[in-house]
Design an enzyme around this catalytic site. Structure first.
Site, PDB file in Angstrom:
ATOM      1  N   ARG A 122      32.436  16.336  31.129  1.00  0.00           N
ATOM      2  CA  ARG A 122      32.940  16.948  32.216  1.00  0.00           C
ATOM      3  C   ARG A 122      34.110  16.725  32.685  1.00  0.00           C
ATOM      4  O   ARG A 122      34.879  17.512  33.060  1.00  0.00           O
ATOM      5  CB  ARG A 122      31.635  17.276  33.245  1.00  0.00           C
ATOM      6  CG  ARG A 122      32.102  17.835  34.547  1.00  0.00           C
ATOM      7  CD  ARG A 122      31.013  18.491  35.247  1.00  0.00           C
ATOM      8  NE  ARG A 122      29.818  17.643  35.595  1.00  0.00           N
ATOM      9  CZ  ARG A 122      29.802  16.470  36.077  1.00  0.00           C
ATOM     10  NH1 ARG A 122      30.859  16.100  36.725  1.00  0.00           N
ATOM     11  NH2 ARG A 122      28.505  15.736  36.029  1.00  0.00           N
TER      12      ARG A 122
ATOM     13  N   TYR B 248      43.164  42.255  40.476  1.00  0.00           N
ATOM     14  CA  TYR B 248      41.879  42.050  39.521  1.00  0.00           C
ATOM     15  C   TYR B 248      40.640  42.198  40.369  1.00  0.00           C
ATOM     16  O   TYR B 248      40.725  41.559  41.365  1.00  0.00           O
ATOM     17  CB  TYR B 248      41.934  40.841  38.649  1.00  0.00           C
ATOM     18  CG  TYR B 248      40.832  40.665  37.995  1.00  0.00           C
ATOM     19  CD1 TYR B 248      40.636  41.524  36.690  1.00  0.00           C
ATOM     20  CD2 TYR B 248      39.770  39.707  38.087  1.00  0.00           C
ATOM     21  CE1 TYR B 248      39.264  41.365  35.816  1.00  0.00           C
ATOM     22  CE2 TYR B 248      38.444  39.710  37.383  1.00  0.00           C
ATOM     23  CZ  TYR B 248      38.304  40.375  36.274  1.00  0.00           C
ATOM     24  OH  TYR B 248      37.240  40.418  35.563  1.00  0.00           O
TER      25      TYR B 248
ATOM     26  N   ASP C 225      48.842  34.942  39.499  1.00  0.00           N
ATOM     27  CA  ASP C 225      48.067  35.294  38.444  1.00  0.00           C
ATOM     28  C   ASP C 225      49.020  35.720  37.534  1.00  0.00           C
ATOM     29  O   ASP C 225      49.235  36.901  37.605  1.00  0.00           O
ATOM     30  CB  ASP C 225      46.941  36.183  38.846  1.00  0.00           C
ATOM     31  CG  ASP C 225      46.107  36.558  37.845  1.00  0.00           C
ATOM     32  OD1 ASP C 225      46.274  36.397  36.593  1.00  0.00           O
ATOM     33  OD2 ASP C 225      45.043  37.046  38.181  1.00  0.00           O
TER      34      ASP C 225
ATOM     35  N   LYS D 203      42.294  36.514  27.725  1.00  0.00           N
ATOM     36  CA  LYS D 203      43.192  37.634  27.660  1.00  0.00           C
ATOM     37  C   LYS D 203      44.201  37.254  26.457  1.00  0.00           C
ATOM     38  O   LYS D 203      44.020  36.994  25.344  1.00  0.00           O
ATOM     39  CB  LYS D 203      43.883  38.383  28.703  1.00  0.00           C
ATOM     40  CG  LYS D 203      42.899  38.543  30.133  1.00  0.00           C
ATOM     41  CD  LYS D 203      41.651  39.327  29.777  1.00  0.00           C
ATOM     42  CE  LYS D 203      40.528  39.172  30.894  1.00  0.00           C
ATOM     43  NZ  LYS D 203      40.972  39.409  32.249  1.00  0.00           N
TER      44      LYS D 203
HETATM   45  C1  LIG Z   1      40.361  39.090  33.375  1.00  0.00           C
HETATM   46  C2  LIG Z   1      41.075  38.692  34.596  1.00  0.00           C
HETATM   47  C3  LIG Z   1      40.831  37.711  35.455  1.00  0.00           C
HETATM   48  C4  LIG Z   1      39.408  36.916  35.460  1.00  0.00           C
HETATM   49  O1  LIG Z   1      39.420  36.073  34.224  1.00  0.00           O
HETATM   50  P1  LIG Z   1      37.896  36.029  33.395  1.00  0.00           P
HETATM   51  O2  LIG Z   1      38.230  35.047  32.307  1.00  0.00           O
HETATM   52  O3  LIG Z   1      37.419  37.231  32.990  1.00  0.00           O
HETATM   53  O4  LIG Z   1      36.939  35.115  34.468  1.00  0.00           O
HETATM   54  C5  LIG Z   1      41.683  37.415  36.577  1.00  0.00           C
HETATM   55  N1  LIG Z   1      42.899  38.196  36.710  1.00  0.00           N
HETATM   56  C6  LIG Z   1      43.457  38.941  35.679  1.00  0.00           C
HETATM   57  C7  LIG Z   1      44.622  39.682  36.062  1.00  0.00           C
HETATM   58  C8  LIG Z   1      42.494  39.397  34.833  1.00  0.00           C
HETATM   59  O5  LIG Z   1      42.744  40.416  33.905  1.00  0.00           O
END
Ligand SMILES: *Cc1c(COP(=O)(O)O)cnc(C)c1O
Length: 385
Positions: free
Chosen positions: A52, A104, A176, A201
Site C-alpha cells: 500500500r 466530468y 484535469d 483513458k
Molecule cells: C473518466 C474521467 C475521470 C474519472 O476517472 P476514472 O478513472 O473513471 O475514475 C475524471 N475526469 C475526466 C475528464 C474523465 O474523463
C-alpha cells in the site's frame, strides 16, 4: 533517466521510468505481485515494506508519470476519481474550491455529494472567462479546479492565466488533463501546481484498466499527497500499473492518429446536412481557438455534436445504429466510442444545471479511435442516414 524535458516526446514516453530489472535484466518492469517484502532486520529493508505504501511496479509507473508531464513527482491511484479525492483531502472544513461548471460528471458528484457535507464549499463558474474565477476568489479559496478541454462541450480554459490568478490568491491550481493527455498539453509547464489524469483513458489507452494519477513539482505537496495516498489506501495493484506503463509507451503514436482521425470526423460532421452544431476545439471558429492553439500541440479525438432534429427519437436512433462506434462510457481507447452524456456519463448532474451550461439532451459525444478514418466516417454516415 530522470531528466526528460530536453528529449523528444516519443523518446520520453518510451523510456520514462523504464530501467532494466536489476536481478534479471528484464527490459519491462516486472509485475511485483506481492503484498509484503521480507526484511533483513526489524525496519531494515530494500526500500519497500508493504505494497500500500510502495511497490516496485508502481514506483516505475510513478517515475513515468512525473516524466510525461515534465514534473518532479508522480503518484498513482486506483482510479481518476480516487486521485481527485486525494486532492480534496488536502483541504479542511471552511475551505473553498472554485471549479469549472462544465466538467466530468463524476468530479461534480464527488464534490457536491461527498465533500460538501464535510464543510468544503464548491463554487462552480464558467472558467473559460477567467474574470469569473477572479470574481469568485475569497480569502478562503484554497484550490482552483479546471478541466480543459472540458467533457463533453470541449470548452478551453487559459491555463497560464488561471495559474497567475491562483498564485496571487495563494490557492493551488489543479488541472484535469485527461482529455488532452500529456501528448497535447502540459499544465505544469504553464504554471499549474498539480495535474490530474484519469489514466483509464488515453494513458492506458486500451480500455483494459481503471487508474488515476497526480503529477506535481513541489516536494512538500508531494509528501502531503503521498501521506493521503498511503493513509487512505486508494492505490492501484501492480498488474494495473504494468498495463499503464505499457500504454504510455505508445501514447504519442496513438495520439497522432487520434488527432488525424478527429480532424477528419469533425469536418465530416460539420459538412453533413443533417448535423447541427459540432463541438471540437480544432475549428478555427471555436470560441477559444486562439488559446487552444497556444496551449495545445494539436486538438485530439474528442468531440460532441447534435443532429438538426434534436428529438429524443432521432438522437437515440444514431446512438443505437453505429457499428464501429460502440455505445459505451469512457474514452481514449484505441476503439471508437459513442456516448449520450445526458443519460450516461453526465446523468449525475441535475438536468436544469446541464441545460443551463449548454449540455442538451440531444448532445452526442464521440471518442474517435485509431481505426481507419474512412471506415469511421462511413459508419457515422450510415447511422445519421
Ligand atoms: C473518466 C474521467 C475521470 C474519472 O476517472 P476514472 O478513472 O473513471 O475514475 C475524471 N475526469 C475526466 C475528464 C474523465 O474523463
Amino acid at each position: 533517466m530522470n531528466e526528460h524535458t530536453s528529449i523528444g516526446i516519443g523518446t520520453k514516453f518510451i523510456h520514462a521510468g523504464a530501467e532494466p530489472d536489476p536481478t534479471t535484466g528484464a527490459i519491462m518492469t516486472p509485475i511485483y505481485q506481492t503484498s509484503t517484502f521480507v526484511q533483513d532486520a526489524p525496519n531494515e529493508h530494500k526500500g519497500y515494506d508493504y505494497s500500500r505504501a510502495g511497490n516496485p511496479t508502481r514506483a516505475a509507473l510513478e517515475t513515468a508519470y512525473a516524466a510525461i508531464e515534465n514534473g518532479k513527482f508522480g503518484l498513482a491511484f486506483s482510479s481518476g476519481v480516487a486521485a481527485t479525492d486525494a486532492m480534496i483531502k488536502l483541504l479542511a472544513p471552511g475551505d473553498e474550491v472554485i471549479a469549472a461548471n462544465d466538467m466530468y460528471g463524476g468530479t461534480y458528484r464527488l464534490f457536491t455529494k461527498v465533500f460538501e457535507k464535510f464543510g468544503i464549499k464548491f463554487i462552480f463558474v464558467d472558467t473559460t472567462d477567467t474574470k469569473n474565477i477572479e470574481a469568485a476568489i475569497t480569502t478562503k479559496t484554497k484550490l482552483i479546479w479546471i478541466e480543459t478541454p472540458t467533457n463533453p462541450l470541449m470548452n478551453i480554459t487559459d491555463i497560464a492565466a488561471v495559474a497567475t490568478i491562483a498564485k496571487s490568491a495563494k490557492a493551488l491550481l489543479c488541472v484535469d488533463n485527461t482529455f488532452a493527455s500529456p501528448y497535447l498539453q502540459n499544465p505544469l509547464d504553464l504554471g499549474a501546481d498539480v495535474v490530474m489524469h484519469s489514466a483509464t483513458k488515453y494513458l492506458g489507452g486500451h480500455s483494459d484498466v481503471i487508474q488515476g494519477c497526480l503529477m506535481m513539482n513541489d516536494e512538500a505537496l508531494r509528501d502531503q499527497l503521498f501521506f493521503i495516498q498511503k493513509s487512505t489506501g486508494a492505490v492501484p495493484g501492480p498488474m494495473d500499473c504494468f498495463l499503464v506503463l505499457r500504454g504510455i509507451k505508445t501514447l504519442h503514436v496513438r495520439m497522432q492518429r487520434h488527432c488525424e482521425n478527429g480532424r477528419k470526423v469533425a469536418e465530416f460532421l460539420r459538412n453533413h446536412p443533417k448535423v447541427g452544431k459540432v463541438w471540437w476545439c480544432g475549428f478555427t471558429d471555436h470560441p477559444n481557438y486562439t488559446i487552444a492553439k497556444q496551449q495545445m500541440r494539436d486538438f485530439g479525438g474528442m468531440m460532441s455534436f447534435e443532429l438538426k432534429d434534436t428529438s429524443d427519437a432521432a438522437t437515440k436512433r444514431v446512438l443505437m445504429s453505429t457499428k464501429l462506434f460502440s455505445l459505451a462510457e469512457s474514452l481514449g481507447g484505441v476503439e471508437s466510442l459513442i456516448n449520450h452524456p445526458a443519460t450516461m456519463t453526465h446523468a449525475s448532474i441535475p438536468r436544469e444545471e446541464r441545460l443551463k451550461n449548454g449540455l442538451s439532451d440531444a448532445l452526442i459525444r464521440l471518442s474517435v479511435g485509431i481505426e481507419d478514418a474512412d471506415d469511421l466516417i462511413a459508419d457515422l454516415n450510415e447511422a445519421i442516414g
